[in-house]
Design a protein around this motif. Sequence first.
Motif: not given
Length: 457
Positions: A424-426, A421, A12-13
């Motif tokens: 946490e997200e990936e 961040r 995503k990032n």
Amino acid sequence: MITIAGINLSVKNLPELDGDMLPLAPFFTYFDKHGDEDYSVAIERSGGLVSVHRTKLLSGSLAANRLYVERLLKFLLWARGGFKVTLCGDAAVSDYVKDIYSPNGERGFDAAFMSRIYERPFEVICADLKDCPLENEAPKAVGRHLDGCRIGFDAGGSDRKVSAVIDGEPVYSEEVVWLPKENEDPGYHYDGIVSAMKTAASKMPRVDAIGVSSAGIYVGNRTMAASLFIKVPQDAFDEKVKDIYLRAAREIGGDIPIEVANDGDVTALAGAMGLNDGGVLGIAMGTSEAAGYVDTKGNITGWLNELAFAPVDVSPGAMADEWSGDKGCGVKYFSQDGVIKLAPRAGIALKGTSPAEKLKEVQHLMEAGDERAQSVYRSIGVYLGHALAQYALFYDIKHVLVLGRVVSGVGGDVLLGEANRVLEEEYPHIKFKAETPDEKARRVGQSVAAASLPAIK
């Protein structure tokens, strides 16, 4: 979504200033989760110690398997260190990687470097899985010794620090500017080390032990490679530098116990002592990326932990390290080089002549709230989030302490915020966060932690 060697990975990032990045963390993780063919990499280092990494390959995916094992071995060599590699499993993959790490292969630099620091010929052996060497690790309970009168010496690239420590309390400390990277005469370095140690010794009734924190690679308290001595010719290095700290200790007192450790490991040890916990990975982002690790039992492992030269990005367009010639290694992401690389992409025209001056330019813009500078730090934060997830595949981590001039000031807050961040997200399974040492962790300074390294006989 990104694609590496034909494998589609959900990411995503990506860094806003480096959208072509192909982080290794999801690629490595994919093999561990979806592989169906056992494979192992064993690496032997000094004293018969052996690290073994067990993983899996993908049946019928030769190109992906080759890239995976080649990058895996590169990472393991710089994280663990060693001179004898045994590749256990798929012969087509092993033979391919062995050729790359031959003297004339693409990774010949890595092979020659490992041979030099371990003073043994570097070799890669291809074997069946059943013949994989057994793991033989021997973490050492180094440090945390605070009894008696101790000298703690910390050799940096621009200054040297020394402390006189009595029963865990520093009674004297000094910091002296020196220029070790600019001097080719090892006598300059030796005189500076001895002068600092003698000054500390004069502040105590006696010297019971000496601990040294120094940038570089040390095996058996001997200097095997260190940027501090980069200008010293090889013959003088072999004669005067390899035993430089041992000779200095003898000048202070004939049989005083001495322990020399990489400054990254001592940074991690200082953090572990301050936190009163283990599982600490320390990363210093400055001139380069320095790293150190204290395991969950509070021990130093004897691994190299030279993560500056371990890969984190497999993009064909990744910047090459001038030293090794390899692409996508940590030094170009987690140091002042990373800031300098990204600044022009953000529209910042750097005017400074030295890397330190260029870093300061971006930091000044950051303090002024410049959006371009913020994008640089956000991008490095995304880099770091993916890299920490990758590091967690090879280190048992409870705490990550990030320090160094790159994370000083406002930029550091933005960088760490983005890294956490991304974690946490990936990578929601990861529980640690990147943080700077708090006051509790800072209470044990680098030179005091260094002083605690040796046990008193």
